[in-house]
Write an enzyme that holds these catalytic residues in place. Sequence first.
Site, PDB file in Angstrom:
ATOM      1  N   HIS A 112      15.751 -79.501  29.358  1.00 10.56           N
ATOM      2  CA  HIS A 112      15.656 -80.870  29.877  1.00 10.56           C
ATOM      3  C   HIS A 112      14.237 -81.404  29.637  1.00 10.56           C
ATOM      4  O   HIS A 112      13.260 -80.671  29.798  1.00 10.56           O
ATOM      5  CB  HIS A 112      15.959 -80.866  31.376  1.00 10.56           C
ATOM      6  CG  HIS A 112      15.787 -82.189  32.042  1.00 10.56           C
ATOM      7  ND1 HIS A 112      14.771 -82.463  32.942  1.00 10.56           N
ATOM      8  CD2 HIS A 112      16.509 -83.331  31.945  1.00 10.56           C
ATOM      9  CE1 HIS A 112      14.885 -83.705  33.377  1.00 10.56           C
ATOM     10  NE2 HIS A 112      15.925 -84.262  32.790  1.00 10.56           N
ATOM     11  N   ASN A 113      14.147 -82.675  29.223  1.00  8.27           N
ATOM     12  CA  ASN A 113      12.828 -83.277  28.960  1.00  8.27           C
ATOM     13  C   ASN A 113      11.946 -82.296  28.184  1.00  8.27           C
ATOM     14  O   ASN A 113      10.816 -81.976  28.592  1.00  8.27           O
ATOM     15  CB  ASN A 113      12.143 -83.672  30.265  1.00  8.27           C
ATOM     16  CG  ASN A 113      12.793 -84.886  30.908  1.00  8.27           C
ATOM     17  OD1 ASN A 113      13.686 -85.503  30.337  1.00  8.27           O
ATOM     18  ND2 ASN A 113      12.351 -85.240  32.096  1.00  8.27           N
ATOM     19  N   GLU A 157      16.153 -82.160  24.430  1.00  6.86           N
ATOM     20  CA  GLU A 157      16.283 -83.560  24.834  1.00  6.86           C
ATOM     21  C   GLU A 157      15.086 -84.382  24.356  1.00  6.86           C
ATOM     22  O   GLU A 157      13.945 -83.905  24.362  1.00  6.86           O
ATOM     23  CB  GLU A 157      16.398 -83.655  26.361  1.00  6.86           C
ATOM     24  CG  GLU A 157      16.654 -85.078  26.831  1.00  6.86           C
ATOM     25  CD  GLU A 157      16.696 -85.197  28.341  1.00  6.86           C
ATOM     26  OE1 GLU A 157      17.232 -86.201  28.833  1.00  6.86           O
ATOM     27  OE2 GLU A 157      16.194 -84.295  29.041  1.00  6.86           O
ATOM     28  N   ASP A 209      13.535 -88.324  24.998  1.00 13.91           N
ATOM     29  CA  ASP A 209      13.542 -89.653  25.615  1.00 13.91           C
ATOM     30  C   ASP A 209      12.800 -90.612  24.694  1.00 13.91           C
ATOM     31  O   ASP A 209      11.580 -90.474  24.506  1.00 13.91           O
ATOM     32  CB  ASP A 209      12.837 -89.621  26.974  1.00 13.91           C
ATOM     33  CG  ASP A 209      13.723 -89.041  28.061  1.00 13.91           C
ATOM     34  OD1 ASP A 209      14.939 -88.967  27.839  1.00 13.91           O
ATOM     35  OD2 ASP A 209      13.205 -88.659  29.123  1.00 13.91           O
ATOM     36  N   HIS A 225       8.261 -89.639  29.180  1.00 12.32           N
ATOM     37  CA  HIS A 225       9.096 -89.885  30.345  1.00 12.32           C
ATOM     38  C   HIS A 225       8.818 -91.302  30.810  1.00 12.32           C
ATOM     39  O   HIS A 225       7.797 -91.579  31.431  1.00 12.32           O
ATOM     40  CB  HIS A 225       8.771 -88.862  31.449  1.00 12.32           C
ATOM     41  CG  HIS A 225       9.882 -88.707  32.435  1.00 12.32           C
ATOM     42  ND1 HIS A 225       9.663 -88.547  33.778  1.00 12.32           N
ATOM     43  CD2 HIS A 225      11.234 -88.679  32.270  1.00 12.32           C
ATOM     44  CE1 HIS A 225      10.826 -88.432  34.405  1.00 12.32           C
ATOM     45  NE2 HIS A 225      11.783 -88.502  33.500  1.00 12.32           N
ATOM     46  N   GLU A 242      18.085 -89.633  24.674  1.00 11.33           N
ATOM     47  CA  GLU A 242      18.061 -90.635  25.735  1.00 11.33           C
ATOM     48  C   GLU A 242      17.412 -91.872  25.133  1.00 11.33           C
ATOM     49  O   GLU A 242      16.186 -91.944  24.982  1.00 11.33           O
ATOM     50  CB  GLU A 242      17.280 -90.112  26.949  1.00 11.33           C
ATOM     51  CG  GLU A 242      17.974 -88.984  27.703  1.00 11.33           C
ATOM     52  CD  GLU A 242      19.351 -89.373  28.181  1.00 11.33           C
ATOM     53  OE1 GLU A 242      19.512 -90.507  28.691  1.00 11.33           O
ATOM     54  OE2 GLU A 242      20.280 -88.564  28.037  1.00 11.33           O
TER      55      GLU A 242
END
Length: 784
Positions: free
Chosen positions: A334-335, A364, A366, A379, A413
Amino acid sequence: MAKLISFISIHSLSGYERQEVFFNVLCLHDVLRIQVHYLRSLYSLSMFVGTVMRKIKSRTWKKQRYFRLQEDCMTIWYKSKKAGNAHSTFSVGDVEAVREGHQSEVLLSIADEFPPDRCFTLVFRGRRGNLDLVAESAAEAQSWIKGIRKLIDNLENMGQREKLDQWICDWFKKADKNRDGQMNFKEVRNLLKMMNVDMNEHHALRLFTMADKSQSGTLEDDEFVLFYKMLTQREDVLRVFQEYSSDGQKLMLQDLKDFLREEQLHEDGVQQYALKLIERYEPSDTAKMLQAMTFDGFLMYLSSSEGSIFNPNMVDLYQDMTQPLCHYFISSSHNTYLLEDQIRGHSSVEGYIRALKRGCRCVEVDCWDGPNGEPIVYHGHTFTSKIFFKDVVTVLGNYAFKASQYPVILSIENHCSVEQQKVMAQHLTQILGDKLLKSPLDGKIPIGLPSPEDLKGKILLKGKKICGLENCMNGVVDDPLMGEVSDEEDTAEIDDDHHRNDSIRHRVKKSKQRLSKELSDCVVYCKSVHFSSFKHSQIHSKFYEISSFTESKARKHIREAGSEFVLHNARQLSRVYPSGLRTDSSNFNPQDMWNAGCQIVALNFQTAGVEMDLNDGLFSQNGHCGYILKPTFMRNTDERFDPENPQNRDGYKPLSLSVQVISGQQLPKVNIKEGSIIDPLVRVEIHGVPLDQAKQETRYIDNNGFNPVWHDTLQFTIHVPELALVRFVVEDYDKTSKNDFVGQFTLPFICIQPGYRHIHLLSKDGTSIPPSSLFVHVRITKLM
């Protein structure tokens, strides 16, 4: 140079027999001389005479440092002008890899100043930052790159005996304060404290005097080895050895076969296996000729990978890799770009490199609009630093298949404008080339998900898609999607948990925008869709659609409709990600999600703790390939498995697990305060379906982290062995505050080898800490 007796390659020395001398020894001086000579014959003298190189921390921070490899071929010394620290050292054992050229963000930032053939990066184990260096010439850079790689290879190829030897040598150097190659009794006493031994002074003096054969008042060479041998006598292993030895001196072939059958529960080919163990681990040529094993050989076997609690047959790739993707648990991050927390943490491509090298198969990104038309990764709406999307894609292309050849899923994302989405698609296509999967494998409309085997070497994009896969292949293209092109639902997560933090709710407010056709076309088998209900999915969902769940929503579904969630995950992929409130990058318990068959359970890889221990434990099997085949009852849509009520399933066969925790060896200190000795206890934890969740502890041992002995037996019932993980934890007991973590080891229950086994402990970061281990006896029996 100080002479110290070494255990290295004792068994390879011809002309010596253990029965004839107490210990076959090779002077460390000679070993190092051979190593140094060998390295010098391969490379230049740069590493040994020293080299001036630039240490780079940023485009503006570039300092000259003098680096030199110490004579132990294990330590690199460098001179620093930092106040109060004239020089620093680090161990080659702490270096995981050497990267050539501009393969870090720091070195990329000075690429216009220094050519790539003079630059290299030392990557350290765990979460320690990298060391970026620039040599004065390409030749000097190569001598260091090749030299350190060779030293790393030597360390990785060491057996347990050699690792123990290195550990002893390191402690000797620390204790020999005056560097005279000898140790007086005061230095020995200090050494014992450093090694976690709180020994009675009279007893320590007695051992010291017995080892001081020369009666010089100091220990050197073989005297120190003799002292260490007496200090570390394994009475626990000796007791087992003598129980099966016909004469108390050796295990004849039949003795060893009896031990393997009765204790280690080997069934097939026992004689061939026993002969193989004698050939591999017995140091005495005389014993080999007699087809026998001495105590030293027995101890080496029990300390090896074959004597480990982890079944070596399950370390390598052993599972069927031809099932649909949704039939596997997939190691997921995640992230991935973050190295620290979610608010002010540092974003770096290093996060992707570390995750991919650990076998992670779903990362991931973003994405947000960046300067000069270049999308950036960070983020959003926080103070985390920013990196370019194209740099992430470049790293993905370089590192995706270093640790595993099985497919990597890139979870996007997307918060970018249509224009920058087109740039994203362009970077993905141009940088990844054939690695990026842009159409179904056989060019036909698929009827199900392909397998990891089918997708070897491929990168799959997970994200929103304008139309269904069938329509796209038939040339029917809808209008560009207007809606939420990002997949995560942090706002809902916060509302579900009844939090009323307006600033956070505002921060995660989702934008609605158009999706570019170019980016949409890059999505094939992982189309992100909103989840409505299990009934809706069963009727309307396509096999290539994937829904994402916040951790609390996933738990709610498991609690209210666990068996339906399992069935849903037998048909298509699900992703679970941490709550938006986890601003410290903490993790949820992934076991809860695996119990429901969720494949992509995304964790913050940068955060150490029990959650990452479980993730590492699950994916430590099957060749560390990042894919673990789910149990049959979670893949079959005709079965109904409810993780909350596992005893209702067909084929329910609970097992009893008995673990006798016998002893510990050379446990690391956790408190650097002088004279501090740990009070170790061992906790065994079972992680699985709710009915299996359990933990039990041994008593703690006062002031002995060196060779504590428990002989405590812990009992567990395992209802769903296929999903259970077993975690062994060592802690330093403290009656006034929380216990300190010492070490741990986690493995799948199905990978446990029964019998007398060593457990080689790992640090909080998941890295090995030789020679720290536990010695246990394990029994698994059927209950019905």
